[in-house]
Design a protein around this motif. Structure first.
Motif, PDB file in Angstrom:
ATOM      1  N   GLN A 163     -35.578  30.807  -0.530  1.00  0.00           N
ATOM      2  CA  GLN A 163     -34.098  31.047   0.494  1.00  0.00           C
ATOM      3  C   GLN A 163     -34.248  29.605   1.435  1.00  0.00           C
ATOM      4  O   GLN A 163     -33.790  29.082   0.587  1.00  0.00           O
ATOM      5  N   SER A 164     -34.475  29.582   2.255  1.00  0.00           N
ATOM      6  CA  SER A 164     -33.521  28.594   3.339  1.00  0.00           C
ATOM      7  C   SER A 164     -34.863  27.200   3.344  1.00  0.00           C
ATOM      8  O   SER A 164     -35.240  26.297   3.991  1.00  0.00           O
ATOM      9  N   ASP A 165     -35.966  28.055   3.118  1.00  0.00           N
ATOM     10  CA  ASP A 165     -37.399  27.465   4.020  1.00  0.00           C
ATOM     11  C   ASP A 165     -37.744  26.449   2.865  1.00  0.00           C
ATOM     12  O   ASP A 165     -38.970  27.466   1.652  1.00  0.00           O
ATOM     13  N   TYR A 166     -37.448  24.759   2.579  1.00  0.00           N
ATOM     14  CA  TYR A 166     -38.272  24.598   1.480  1.00  0.00           C
ATOM     15  C   TYR A 166     -38.370  23.397   2.199  1.00  0.00           C
ATOM     16  O   TYR A 166     -37.130  22.754   3.126  1.00  0.00           O
ATOM     17  N   VAL A 167     -39.179  22.742   1.335  1.00  0.00           N
ATOM     18  CA  VAL A 167     -38.720  21.118   1.796  1.00  0.00           C
ATOM     19  C   VAL A 167     -37.636  20.720   0.814  1.00  0.00           C
ATOM     20  O   VAL A 167     -38.090  20.644  -0.309  1.00  0.00           O
ATOM     21  N   ARG A 168     -36.562  19.990   1.062  1.00  0.00           N
ATOM     22  CA  ARG A 168     -35.812  19.016   0.326  1.00  0.00           C
ATOM     23  C   ARG A 168     -36.389  18.080  -1.061  1.00  0.00           C
ATOM     24  O   ARG A 168     -36.736  16.834  -0.175  1.00  0.00           O
ATOM     25  N   PHE A 174     -36.757  13.245   1.057  1.00  0.00           N
ATOM     26  CA  PHE A 174     -35.632  12.261   1.618  1.00  0.00           C
ATOM     27  C   PHE A 174     -34.659  12.319   1.355  1.00  0.00           C
ATOM     28  O   PHE A 174     -34.244  12.771  -0.363  1.00  0.00           O
ATOM     29  N   GLY A 175     -33.537  12.249   1.532  1.00  0.00           N
ATOM     30  CA  GLY A 175     -32.028  11.946   0.660  1.00  0.00           C
ATOM     31  C   GLY A 175     -31.152  11.701   1.383  1.00  0.00           C
ATOM     32  O   GLY A 175     -31.202  11.399   2.606  1.00  0.00           O
ATOM     33  N   MET A 176     -29.958  12.030   0.711  1.00  0.00           N
ATOM     34  CA  MET A 176     -28.402  12.082   1.557  1.00  0.00           C
ATOM     35  C   MET A 176     -27.576  13.228   0.586  1.00  0.00           C
ATOM     36  O   MET A 176     -28.174  13.455  -0.784  1.00  0.00           O
ATOM     37  N   GLY A 177     -26.198  13.713   1.206  1.00  0.00           N
ATOM     38  CA  GLY A 177     -25.707  14.820   0.589  1.00  0.00           C
ATOM     39  C   GLY A 177     -24.557  14.423   0.807  1.00  0.00           C
ATOM     40  O   GLY A 177     -24.273  14.022   2.528  1.00  0.00           O
ATOM     41  N   LEU A 178     -23.565  15.686   0.774  1.00  0.00           N
ATOM     42  CA  LEU A 178     -22.394  15.853   1.326  1.00  0.00           C
ATOM     43  C   LEU A 178     -22.110  17.493   1.487  1.00  0.00           C
ATOM     44  O   LEU A 178     -21.946  18.245   0.841  1.00  0.00           O
ATOM     45  N   PHE A 191     -24.163  19.213  -1.719  1.00  0.00           N
ATOM     46  CA  PHE A 191     -24.228  18.689  -2.785  1.00  0.00           C
ATOM     47  C   PHE A 191     -25.581  17.524  -2.552  1.00  0.00           C
ATOM     48  O   PHE A 191     -25.120  16.504  -2.077  1.00  0.00           O
ATOM     49  N   GLU A 192     -26.653  17.593  -2.442  1.00  0.00           N
ATOM     50  CA  GLU A 192     -27.597  16.616  -2.261  1.00  0.00           C
ATOM     51  C   GLU A 192     -28.959  16.093  -3.055  1.00  0.00           C
ATOM     52  O   GLU A 192     -28.481  16.306  -4.428  1.00  0.00           O
ATOM     53  N   TYR A 193     -28.918  14.728  -3.081  1.00  0.00           N
ATOM     54  CA  TYR A 193     -30.198  14.066  -4.299  1.00  0.00           C
ATOM     55  C   TYR A 193     -31.130  14.064  -3.143  1.00  0.00           C
ATOM     56  O   TYR A 193     -30.695  13.585  -2.253  1.00  0.00           O
ATOM     57  N   SER A 194     -32.389  14.134  -3.376  1.00  0.00           N
ATOM     58  CA  SER A 194     -33.482  14.029  -2.890  1.00  0.00           C
ATOM     59  C   SER A 194     -34.812  12.673  -3.863  1.00  0.00           C
ATOM     60  O   SER A 194     -34.532  13.665  -5.050  1.00  0.00           O
ATOM     61  N   VAL A 209     -34.490  14.798  -7.474  1.00  0.00           N
ATOM     62  CA  VAL A 209     -34.025  16.254  -7.088  1.00  0.00           C
ATOM     63  C   VAL A 209     -32.088  16.188  -7.171  1.00  0.00           C
ATOM     64  O   VAL A 209     -32.272  15.980  -5.685  1.00  0.00           O
ATOM     65  N   PHE A 210     -31.549  16.597  -7.538  1.00  0.00           N
ATOM     66  CA  PHE A 210     -29.988  17.191  -7.496  1.00  0.00           C
ATOM     67  C   PHE A 210     -29.816  18.506  -7.382  1.00  0.00           C
ATOM     68  O   PHE A 210     -30.157  20.017  -7.989  1.00  0.00           O
ATOM     69  N   ASN A 211     -29.435  19.228  -6.535  1.00  0.00           N
ATOM     70  CA  ASN A 211     -29.721  20.477  -5.839  1.00  0.00           C
ATOM     71  C   ASN A 211     -27.866  20.736  -4.804  1.00  0.00           C
ATOM     72  O   ASN A 211     -27.397  20.028  -4.100  1.00  0.00           O
ATOM     73  N   VAL A 212     -27.749  21.995  -5.655  1.00  0.00           N
ATOM     74  CA  VAL A 212     -26.408  22.271  -4.768  1.00  0.00           C
ATOM     75  C   VAL A 212     -26.497  24.282  -4.177  1.00  0.00           C
ATOM     76  O   VAL A 212     -27.894  24.707  -4.311  1.00  0.00           O
TER      77      VAL A 212
END
Length: 463
Positions: A344-349, A427-431, A443-446, A454-457
């Motif tokens: 679900q949403s419980d994860y370390v990016r 750690f990372g950045m996203g929009l 849209f994130e890259y960490s 890692v890239f994720n949507v």
């Protein structure tokens, strides 16, 4: 006598100043609502607006300028409108809305894997799941809602639900009910080297599940409530899964689960879907009773989640977002009930490909968000008609840099899963893209501490 005259003169002067303040400055900070002006609400009843304003005709409002912004966000958070404008003029509150289509079909496409990143490693179109949800919202114009979801493809899923709103802005009850059926081609029955292990049947469902839940909500005040839930799940596995049943369930191929949940919620966010100020605190306890065969197993699940949003510039375009969360199960559970980080949403990016399993977890997140565009209304040209209200869209674009850390508590098979024995850091950045207040894509890259990118949507708020 002269001193008395001086006192009298001072009294008269003070009274005059107070009277002048009442007529000028003070009156600009208070007003009595004598009229509510509505436009654009073809279906939504006046009672819905008063419920969110928290007042009635004849009430005195303090600081109307600041309350206008509060009302704007309360109404936009209902999910009933594509656009909301609130203005106060003299003794009138004017509200302009663009209503959504309340009988609405939303197509859905997703993946049978835990997230986009995992699916992208194979890009297997056969692992896609697709279908749609039919919504009937704002029933009778009073914000009652119902829905039915039908999903096919790699997995099958059916859910129907009904929701009733609070009867009053600061007290009373609301409730919701739902029922589900779903079937899967595979079991996520274990983790080795911090990645999932599957048991799969290609041409048949390896597991079938039925569930139902009834939820009651009691408002203590506008921002605070208690929630009470009871529910039931039934899981049945195909006989071919007997070899892994001991890990996934309590030995048997069938298992019934009953649960009751008590939760306290304090919600002071300025907006429901993408807040920029305030906090959300949730904490509670969930009791579980399992019936595998002729015996019963018991467990308790304690959990909490605290999100804080703090503007660090006066225009609120730069916001610091923080999250602290934790979960703990009081007894060792089979794998189905022991999934912790990575679901679900419980994860370390930065760790989207990995999972961590055990009796609990602790998780922290932080992000510095900057609004490139904040609820700017864009008007699109098109024909008038059923989609006219969707041609005017409030759009927000938030750039963010972030850092996460989390760890599994009492991990399972820690000798085979090294990430369970250490703090995961990323750690990372996203929009973040938000349209119509509630439709969202991230849209994130960490990077993680393994020095892998890692890239994720995702389509859920990280906080």
């Amino acid at each position: 006598m002269k001193k008395r005259h001086n006192h009298n003169a001072l009294f008269v002067l003070t009274t005059a100043i107070l009277a002048l303040c009442v007529q000028t400055g003070y009156s600009q900070n208070t007003f009595v609502i004598k009229e509510l002006g509505l436009s654009g609400n073809q279906k939504t009843k006046t009672a819905v607006f008063f419920r969110e304003l928290g007042c009635q005709i004849g009430d005195t409002i303090m600081a109307p300028d600041s309350m206008t912004a509060v009302w704007q966000k309360r109404l936009s958070g209902l999910g009933l409108f594509n656009m909301v404008r609130v203005r106060c003029f003299k003794d009138t509150v004017n509200i302009e809305v663009a209503e959504r289509i309340y009988l609405w079909g939303l197509p859905r496409i997703s993946w049978a894997d835990r997230n986009f990143n995992v699916w992208w490693q194979t890009k297997d179109p056969e692992r896609l799941i697709y279908g749609g949800t039919l919504y009937l919202n704002n029933i009778k114009g009073l914000n009652y809602s119902s829905y039915i979801t039908l999903i096919g493809g790699y997995n099958k899923f059916v859910e129907a639900g009904l929701n009733a709103p609070f009867s009053h802005h600061s007290r009373g009850w609301a409730w919701a009910a739902k029922a589900q059926y779903w079937s899967n081609h595979e079991l996520w029955y274990n983790a080795i080297n911090d990645t999932l292990r599957f048991f799969r049947i290609e041409n048949a469902a390896v597991q079938q599940n039925i569930g139902a839940e009834l939820l009651a909500k009691n408002r203590i005040n506008y921002t605070t409530r208690m929630e009470y839930a009871v529910g039931y799940n039934y899981i049945q596995l195909d006989s071919s899964a007997a070899a892994v049943t001991g890990k996934y369930l309590f030995q048997n191929l069938q298992q019934s689960e009953w649960f009751a949940k008590l939760e306290f919620i304090s919600d002071r966010r300025d907006q429901r879907d993408y807040p920029s100020k305030g906090h959300l605190f949730r904490a509670g306890f969930k009791g579980l009773v399992f019936n595998p065969g002729n015996r019963a197993e018991y467990a308790g699940n304690m959990f909490f989640r605290y999100s804080l949003f703090t503007p660090i510039t006066a225009n609120q375009k730069t916001v610091l977002a923080l999250l602290g969360a934790g979960n703990y199960i009081t007894a060792q559970m089979p794998y189905r009930n022991a999934r912790q980080l990575g679901y679900q949403s419980d994860y370390v990016r930065g760790y989207e490909p990995y999972v961590g399993d055990g009796q609990g977890f602790v998780l922290g997140k932080m992000a510095l968000r900057y609004a490139l565009v904040n609820n700017q209304v864009f008007g699109l040209k098109g024909r008038k008609g059923i989609f006219a209200n969707y041609l005017t869209a409030p759009i927000s674009l938030w750039f963010n840099i972030f850092a996460d850390a989390g760890r599994v508590v009492a991990p399972f098979n820690s000798d085979q899963n090294p990430l369970s024995n250490t703090w995961n850091r990323g750690f990372g950045m996203g929009l973040d893209v938000i349209a119509w207040y509630s439709a969202m894509a991230r849209f994130e890259y960490s990077f993680n501490h393994l020095q892998k990118g890692v890239f994720n949507v995702s389509f859920k708020n990280a906080f």
